[in-house]
Design a protein around this motif. Structure first.
Motif, PDB file in Angstrom:
ATOM      1  N   LYS A   1      53.386  44.673  39.712  1.00 40.12           N
ATOM      2  CA  LYS A   1      54.025  44.083  38.858  1.00 40.12           C
ATOM      3  C   LYS A   1      52.907  43.069  38.162  1.00 40.12           C
ATOM      4  N   VAL A   2      53.308  42.722  36.941  1.00 41.65           N
ATOM      5  CA  VAL A   2      52.909  41.461  36.136  1.00 41.65           C
ATOM      6  C   VAL A   2      54.237  40.528  36.048  1.00 41.65           C
ATOM      7  N   ALA A   3      53.715  39.213  36.551  1.00 43.46           N
ATOM      8  CA  ALA A   3      54.641  38.222  36.479  1.00 43.46           C
ATOM      9  C   ALA A   3      54.347  37.385  35.065  1.00 43.46           C
ATOM     10  N   VAL A   4      55.476  37.090  34.441  1.00 40.80           N
ATOM     11  CA  VAL A   4      55.625  36.498  33.259  1.00 40.80           C
ATOM     12  C   VAL A   4      55.859  35.034  33.438  1.00 40.80           C
ATOM     13  N   VAL A   5      54.973  34.112  33.511  1.00 37.65           N
ATOM     14  CA  VAL A   5      55.481  32.627  33.660  1.00 37.65           C
ATOM     15  C   VAL A   5      55.764  31.901  32.307  1.00 37.65           C
ATOM     16  N   ASP A   6      56.951  31.165  32.324  1.00 34.84           N
ATOM     17  CA  ASP A   6      57.154  30.568  31.043  1.00 34.84           C
ATOM     18  C   ASP A   6      56.564  29.119  31.149  1.00 34.84           C
TER      19      ASP A   6
ATOM     20  N   ARG B   1      43.018  44.137  36.359  1.00 33.95           N
ATOM     21  CA  ARG B   1      42.691  43.420  34.982  1.00 33.95           C
ATOM     22  C   ARG B   1      43.721  43.486  34.082  1.00 33.95           C
ATOM     23  N   VAL B   2      44.060  41.980  33.417  1.00 33.02           N
ATOM     24  CA  VAL B   2      44.887  42.116  32.207  1.00 33.02           C
ATOM     25  C   VAL B   2      44.214  41.615  30.921  1.00 33.02           C
TER      26      VAL B   2
ATOM     27  N   ALA C   1      45.755  38.315  40.705  1.00 32.38           N
ATOM     28  CA  ALA C   1      44.488  38.806  40.498  1.00 32.38           C
ATOM     29  C   ALA C   1      43.956  38.453  39.281  1.00 32.38           C
ATOM     30  N   ASP C   2      44.491  38.452  38.453  1.00 29.63           N
ATOM     31  CA  ASP C   2      43.886  38.121  36.978  1.00 29.63           C
ATOM     32  C   ASP C   2      44.855  37.361  36.211  1.00 29.63           C
ATOM     33  N   TRP C   3      44.741  36.766  35.156  1.00 25.39           N
ATOM     34  CA  TRP C   3      45.642  36.193  34.089  1.00 25.39           C
ATOM     35  C   TRP C   3      45.435  36.087  32.570  1.00 25.39           C
ATOM     36  N   VAL C   4      46.171  36.247  31.757  1.00 32.20           N
ATOM     37  CA  VAL C   4      45.886  35.703  30.393  1.00 32.20           C
ATOM     38  C   VAL C   4      47.078  35.055  29.858  1.00 32.20           C
ATOM     39  N   LYS C   5      47.015  34.189  28.785  1.00 29.05           N
ATOM     40  CA  LYS C   5      48.288  33.545  28.161  1.00 29.05           C
ATOM     41  C   LYS C   5      48.410  34.225  27.010  1.00 29.05           C
TER      42      LYS C   5
ATOM     43  N   PHE D   1      50.742  35.529  31.516  1.00 31.64           N
ATOM     44  CA  PHE D   1      50.762  36.907  32.222  1.00 31.64           C
ATOM     45  C   PHE D   1      49.831  36.999  33.437  1.00 31.64           C
ATOM     46  N   VAL D   2      50.309  37.322  34.689  1.00 26.78           N
ATOM     47  CA  VAL D   2      49.557  37.259  35.961  1.00 26.78           C
ATOM     48  C   VAL D   2      50.023  38.537  36.583  1.00 26.78           C
ATOM     49  N   SER D   3      48.698  39.286  36.790  1.00 24.75           N
ATOM     50  CA  SER D   3      48.823  40.610  37.483  1.00 24.75           C
ATOM     51  C   SER D   3      48.777  40.371  39.003  1.00 24.75           C
ATOM     52  N   MET D   4      49.763  41.189  39.477  1.00 31.53           N
ATOM     53  CA  MET D   4      49.960  41.193  41.161  1.00 31.53           C
ATOM     54  C   MET D   4      49.761  42.395  41.699  1.00 31.53           C
ATOM     55  N   PRO D   5      48.496  42.750  42.155  1.00 31.77           N
ATOM     56  CA  PRO D   5      48.257  44.051  42.578  1.00 31.77           C
ATOM     57  C   PRO D   5      49.163  44.495  43.810  1.00 31.77           C
ATOM     58  N   ARG D   6      49.441  43.683  44.613  1.00 29.27           N
ATOM     59  CA  ARG D   6      50.264  44.031  45.869  1.00 29.27           C
ATOM     60  C   ARG D   6      51.792  44.247  45.478  1.00 29.27           C
ATOM     61  N   ALA D   7      51.963  43.634  44.343  1.00 30.95           N
ATOM     62  CA  ALA D   7      53.537  43.657  44.074  1.00 30.95           C
ATOM     63  C   ALA D   7      53.682  44.788  43.119  1.00 30.95           C
TER      64      ALA D   7
END
Length: 668
Positions: A209-214, A232-233, A189-193, A201-207
């Protein structure tokens, strides 16, 4: 540049609240449940150990002195050791005038790192330094250095559960540009570096959780619980805490989750009020501001204590918030009343109230904090706030319904919902007696609203250079590259079957970090002796330095990647059938088949994220595995392979696309 001359668009007499809601549905995502609040003080920063210099070199040519070094950050309590594979390091070039010794500022050096000789003794075909640089500059597919110190990557958030990673430097040559695909658990839904750009950091409303992408390897490295529907993140200015706001559907106790960006653990859950939450911070990390759309309030949180200290009533529908460091004030835009309220950042009291028109939407401030731009979709206008005097400096008419704003140093970019046009406002012309200069360009041929559901995240992002932007057209699944001074975009990037929604940039290029010092961070992928090719155009300097990375025993033990080869996949399948899809798994070092894996699974889903299903794969020959997924309907499908016992998740191996045709009774 040609001024904006797009045809006029008829206005729609919507009610203010309807305009703020219907046009901004991409902001209205559902919320999540309550966690207990944890009160924690901010931990003291760790002591800094001396840096470790792993390589040095010096060159004097054409009146320029170039000092090269590779520096590793020191860690408290650890002994110095040589540079190893897997290490993060900073590559630096210090440039001074050979006569005066003064730093040379404002230059644009280029550099590349490539293996000259691997430690196993296998020597690839050698190229002289000049020949290597010439090949790199051609941007040909397959002829790339192992580490490009000039590179940046375009990230495209898709409507499905994935992020496309595009290499624009290759794409500009007309060659293929898809670099990688990041597979998420659920759509973002939203992301920020992070501040150093190494985490996304990527928000996943339906999960929930927030995914952390390397961003070094473009894979999900962690997943952090953040409630039922995190939306929102935002990252506070010092980068220590990630703040995650609930969506508008959250019940009693709606608020924010605070996550430590180092430990990747939630440190607090703070209820603030009902409704969608927008986030802003004071530059000194003293206060966080959280809007509560359905409550008509803005909550003030003491960051050191992680406690709510005050609720501010600024209007019935606080649609957006933004902080101006120049004014030292928080601005709150109210969508129902059409007011803009300035809150003193220290006293937490109202300082000024400006009157615009009902229907206000998202608001952003320029990079220097002087000018705030807030869009009004129902009025087809953009209001400009002068933070230096707390007044409305301009109300600018645009050729459509504005819904997002982005900035470079020189321009504000306004995205229109009902037009492919992107309006540009020249920031240097704001505040004078004359009407500000406006122009624009077309990002495709279709209006974004034709894509249906839009993204909360930005569809406009500044490129790695200051005077250029990327713009996603979600109706065409295409990202356009526009450089300031041009009448039209200079290039575009398709999205390989995914539905594009938002765009961001990961910049790995050399930057001037202090006078005459140009550096960037790298992660050393493998052991070996590297040639570091350095190029400066004016004056002309071309040289290759050298650095060696040792084998890392810990890295070798942890290495568990596999080679994947898809075998005889049908070019075309039929909806409803269960095809036998086979693939071979091999060891990466010996290329020997990997037999006996009992946890090989296959994920399939149809674009743009429908019919997600997992099936187990069984071994049919040594190292050959077979999966029989059900492909229920016609369309394009994506297939990913996971092997948890080898620490290989979805996205860790190459994916495969499948085309499924409809039957006579089930046509696409």
């Amino acid at each position: 540049m040609t001024p904006h001359t797009s045809p006029s668009h008829p206005k729609r007499p919507w009610r203010a609240a309807a305009a703020a809601g219907a046009l901004l549905t991409f902001l209205a995502l559902a919320g999540y449940a309550v966690l207990s609040t944890k009160k924690r003080g901010r931990p003291a920063p760790a002591a800094q150990a001396p840096e470790q210099v792993s390589a040095t070199g010096r060159l004097e040519k054409s009146g320029v002195v170039v000092e090269f070094s590779v520096v590793q950050p020191g860690l408290p309590g650890t002994e110095q050791r040589p540079l190893m594979e897997g290490d993060h390091a900073e590559v630096r070039f210090r440039m001074t005038d050979a006569t005066s010794g003064l730093p040379l500022r404002g230059l644009s050096p280029s550099a590349w790192m490539d293996l000259g000789q691997v430690l196993s003794g296998k020597v690839e075909r050698k190229h002289e330094c000049k020949e290597r640089v010439a090949l790199y500059l051609e941007g040909l597919v397959g002829i790339r250095p192992l580490i490009d110190l000039n590179s940046y990557y375009l990230l495209v958030m898709n409507q499905d559960a994935s992020i496309s990673v595009i290499d624009p430097l290759v794409g500009m040559t007309g060659k293929t540009s898809l670099y990688a695909t990041v597979v998420l658990d659920r759509p973002g839904a939203d992301w920020v570096k992070s501040r150093d750009g190494r985490k996304l950091f990527v928000s996943m409303p339906r999960a929930g959780k927030v995914a952390v992408v390397d961003t070094e390897v473009f894979r999900v490295s962690a997943r952090v619980e953040a409630g039922e529907e995190p939306t929102r993140v935002a990252l506070q200015p010092d980068g220590r805490y990630l703040w995650v706001g609930d969506g508008p559907g959250a019940k009693a106790g709606s608020g924010v989750t605070v996550i430590d960006t180092e430990s990747l653990e939630p440190v607090a859950r703070i209820p603030t009020g009902r409704g969608h939450h927008e986030l802003a911070f004071t530059p000194d990390d003293r206060f966080a501001f959280v809007s509560n759309r359905e409550e008509g309030t803005v909550s003030v949180i003491d960051i050191a204590k992680l406690e709510k200290v005050k609720d501010l009533r600024t209007g019935p529908l606080p649609i957006s918030v933004a902080f101006s460091p120049l004014a030292g004030a928080l601005y709150v835009a109210d969508g129902r009343e059409g007011t803009l309220v300035a809150i003193d950042g220290e006293r937490l009291e109202e300082r000024a109230r400006l009157t615009a028109r009902p229907g206000l939407g998202p608001m952003r401030f320029t990079q220097d904090g002087r000018w705030g731009l807030v869009v009004n979709p129902s009025e087809h206008t953009v209001s400009v706030i002068d933070a230096a005097s707390h007044r409305l400096a301009h109300t600018l008419s645009v050729g459509g319904q504005p819904y997002q704003v982005g900035f470079t140093r020189a321009f504000a970019y306004v995205r229109l919902l009902d037009s492919e046009r992107v309006e540009m406002i020249n920031l240097s012309t704001l505040g004078g007696g004359a009407k500000p200069t406006m122009q624009g360009f077309g990002a495709g041929a279709s209006a974004p609203r034709l894509a249906g559901e839009l993204s909360l995240a930005d569809s406009i992002s500044q490129a790695a250079t200051e005077a250029a932007v990327f713009v996603v057209n979600p109706a065409e699944n295409t990202t356009y590259f526009y450089m300031e001074g041009m009448n039209a975009p200079m290039g575009s990037f398709g999205n390989y079957g995914h539905n594009a929604r938002a765009v961001s940039v990961v910049d790995r290029s050399l930057k001037e970090v202090e006078p005459g010092v140009y550096s960037t961070r790298v992660r050393v992928p493998v052991a070996g002796r590297y040639d570091v090719a350095f190029l400066l155009d004016s004056p002309r300097v071309l040289h290759c330095f050298s650095v060696e990375a040792k084998e890392n025993p810990a890295q070798k033990q942890a290495r568990s990647a596999l080679e994947l080869e898809y075998l005889d996949f049908p070019a075309r399948l039929t909806a409803g059938e269960e095809p036998r899809l086979r693939f071979k798994l091999r060891e990466p070092d010996t290329h020997a088949p990997v037999a006996g894996l009992g946890d090989v699974t296959v994920l399939t889903y149809a674009a743009p994220g429908r019919l997600r299903a997992e099936v187990a794969a069984r071994e049919v020959e040594d190292g050959v595995y077979e999966a029989r997924p059900t492909l229920a309907s016609a369309g394009a499908y994506y297939l990913y392979v996971s092997v948890p016992s080898r620490k290989v998740g979805y996205g860790g191996l190459p994916y495969r696309t499948l085309w499924v045709a409809g039957t006579a009774k089930n046509e696409p």
